[in-house]
Motif scaffolding. Structure first.
Motif, PDB file in Angstrom:
ATOM      1  N   VAL A 117     -12.578   6.249  43.739  1.00  0.00           N
ATOM      2  CA  VAL A 117     -11.138   6.474  43.575  1.00  0.00           C
ATOM      3  C   VAL A 117     -10.851   7.104  42.212  1.00  0.00           C
ATOM      4  CG1 VAL A 117      -8.909   5.303  43.319  1.00  0.00           C
ATOM      5  CG2 VAL A 117     -10.433   4.692  45.190  1.00  0.00           C
ATOM      6  N   ILE A 118     -11.520   6.624  41.170  1.00  0.00           N
ATOM      7  CA  ILE A 118     -11.322   7.194  39.833  1.00  0.00           C
ATOM      8  C   ILE A 118     -11.754   8.656  39.808  1.00  0.00           C
ATOM      9  CG2 ILE A 118     -12.124   7.091  37.436  1.00  0.00           C
ATOM     10  CD1 ILE A 118     -12.248   4.003  37.813  1.00  0.00           C
ATOM     11  N   LEU A 124      -8.382  15.548  41.174  1.00  0.00           N
ATOM     12  CA  LEU A 124      -7.039  16.053  41.470  1.00  0.00           C
ATOM     13  C   LEU A 124      -6.333  16.511  40.194  1.00  0.00           C
ATOM     14  CD1 LEU A 124      -5.507  13.683  44.181  1.00  0.00           C
ATOM     15  CD2 LEU A 124      -6.262  16.037  44.434  1.00  0.00           C
ATOM     16  N   GLN A 125      -6.520  15.776  39.101  1.00  0.00           N
ATOM     17  CA  GLN A 125      -5.899  16.160  37.834  1.00  0.00           C
ATOM     18  C   GLN A 125      -6.475  17.469  37.294  1.00  0.00           C
ATOM     19  OE1 GLN A 125      -3.491  15.243  35.623  1.00  0.00           O
ATOM     20  NE2 GLN A 125      -2.723  13.884  37.209  1.00  0.00           N
ATOM     21  N   PHE A 138      -0.787   8.484  43.396  1.00  0.00           N
ATOM     22  CA  PHE A 138      -0.446   8.108  44.772  1.00  0.00           C
ATOM     23  C   PHE A 138      -1.575   8.490  45.721  1.00  0.00           C
ATOM     24  CE2 PHE A 138       1.243   9.502  48.891  1.00  0.00           C
ATOM     25  CZ  PHE A 138       1.683   8.280  49.377  1.00  0.00           C
ATOM     26  N   PHE A 139      -2.060   9.732  45.612  1.00  0.00           N
ATOM     27  CA  PHE A 139      -3.126  10.165  46.510  1.00  0.00           C
ATOM     28  C   PHE A 139      -4.437   9.432  46.221  1.00  0.00           C
ATOM     29  CE2 PHE A 139      -0.313  13.910  47.050  1.00  0.00           C
ATOM     30  CZ  PHE A 139      -0.131  13.773  48.418  1.00  0.00           C
ATOM     31  N   GLY A 140      -4.651   8.999  44.975  1.00  0.00           N
ATOM     32  CA  GLY A 140      -5.812   8.169  44.664  1.00  0.00           C
ATOM     33  C   GLY A 140      -5.735   6.824  45.377  1.00  0.00           C
ATOM     34  N   VAL A 142      -4.088   6.236  48.168  1.00  0.00           N
ATOM     35  CA  VAL A 142      -4.292   6.506  49.589  1.00  0.00           C
ATOM     36  C   VAL A 142      -5.775   6.717  49.883  1.00  0.00           C
ATOM     37  CG1 VAL A 142      -3.806   8.175  51.440  1.00  0.00           C
ATOM     38  CG2 VAL A 142      -1.969   7.411  49.946  1.00  0.00           C
ATOM     39  N   PHE A 143      -6.460   7.447  49.016  1.00  0.00           N
ATOM     40  CA  PHE A 143      -7.892   7.669  49.181  1.00  0.00           C
ATOM     41  C   PHE A 143      -8.664   6.348  49.172  1.00  0.00           C
ATOM     42  CE2 PHE A 143     -12.088   8.351  47.240  1.00  0.00           C
ATOM     43  CZ  PHE A 143     -12.622   9.286  48.122  1.00  0.00           C
ATOM     44  N   GLY A 144      -8.276   5.425  48.290  1.00  0.00           N
ATOM     45  CA  GLY A 144      -8.951   4.128  48.224  1.00  0.00           C
ATOM     46  C   GLY A 144      -8.673   3.246  49.424  1.00  0.00           C
ATOM     47  N   MET A 145      -7.547   3.446  50.083  1.00  0.00           N
ATOM     48  CA  MET A 145      -7.204   2.619  51.245  1.00  0.00           C
ATOM     49  C   MET A 145      -7.866   3.118  52.526  1.00  0.00           C
ATOM     50  SD  MET A 145      -3.229   1.901  50.302  1.00  0.00           S
ATOM     51  CE  MET A 145      -2.766   1.659  51.978  1.00  0.00           C
ATOM     52  N   ILE A 146      -8.264   4.382  52.543  1.00  0.00           N
ATOM     53  CA  ILE A 146      -8.852   4.951  53.768  1.00  0.00           C
ATOM     54  C   ILE A 146     -10.288   4.505  53.935  1.00  0.00           C
ATOM     55  CG2 ILE A 146      -9.564   7.101  54.857  1.00  0.00           C
ATOM     56  CD1 ILE A 146      -7.048   8.380  53.775  1.00  0.00           C
TER      57      ILE A 146
END
Length: 146
Positions: A117-118, A124-125, A138-140, A142-146
């Motif tokens: 996730v990090i 992304l940054q 936010f997208f991080g 979401v990525f961790g929840m998938i």
């Protein structure tokens, strides 16, 4: 109020404390409203970048410990020393508050998820469009929840 109950349970102390808390919040909100109406040049003189940068850095430094606990498997596992495993030294504390997953604190699966996730958020940054850069946290998540 501290010291007025002689070591006994103070009836009504919670209500008095909550009232003081709400009063403090109202005064702080008024301070923010008044500060927001000041000209930007005056705000820069009152709060120079050295002061605000130091404050943000100290807040971030204080949050490092909770971040490490979450990467390791959760705050409960990171702070619970009452469990059988932790008390007897039988190995890492088992984390069972993560749904059906029961792994020890600091398990490679937890650390791998946290690092992925990090890395995703940092990518992304670095490589994202201005929209993705502003919403990378936010997208991080979401990525961790998938």
């Amino acid at each position: 109020v501290a010291g007025e109950c002689g070591g006994m349970d103070c009836k009504g102390a919670g209500m008095a404390g909550y009232g003081r808390f709400l009063g403090t919040c109202m005064v702080a909100a008024l301070f923010e409203v008044v500060t927001s109406m000041l000209p930007p040049r005056l705000i820069k003189r009152i709060f120079p970048p050295v002061v605000t940068g130091s404050a943000v850095m100290l807040i971030g430094g204080g949050l490092i410990s909770s971040g490490i606990k979450y990467v390791g498997g959760g705050v409960f596992c990171g702070e619970n020393m009452e469990g059988r495993h932790a008390a007897l030294g039988l190995g890492p504390q088992l984390c069972n508050e993560n749904g059906d997953v029961v792994l020890g604190f600091g398990a490679p699966q937890y650390i791998g998820l946290g690092l992925s996730v990090i890395i995703f958020t940092v990518l992304l940054q670095i490589c994202g469009s201005p929209f993705l850069k502003s919403t990378s946290l936010f997208f991080g998540f979401v990525f961790g929840m998938i």
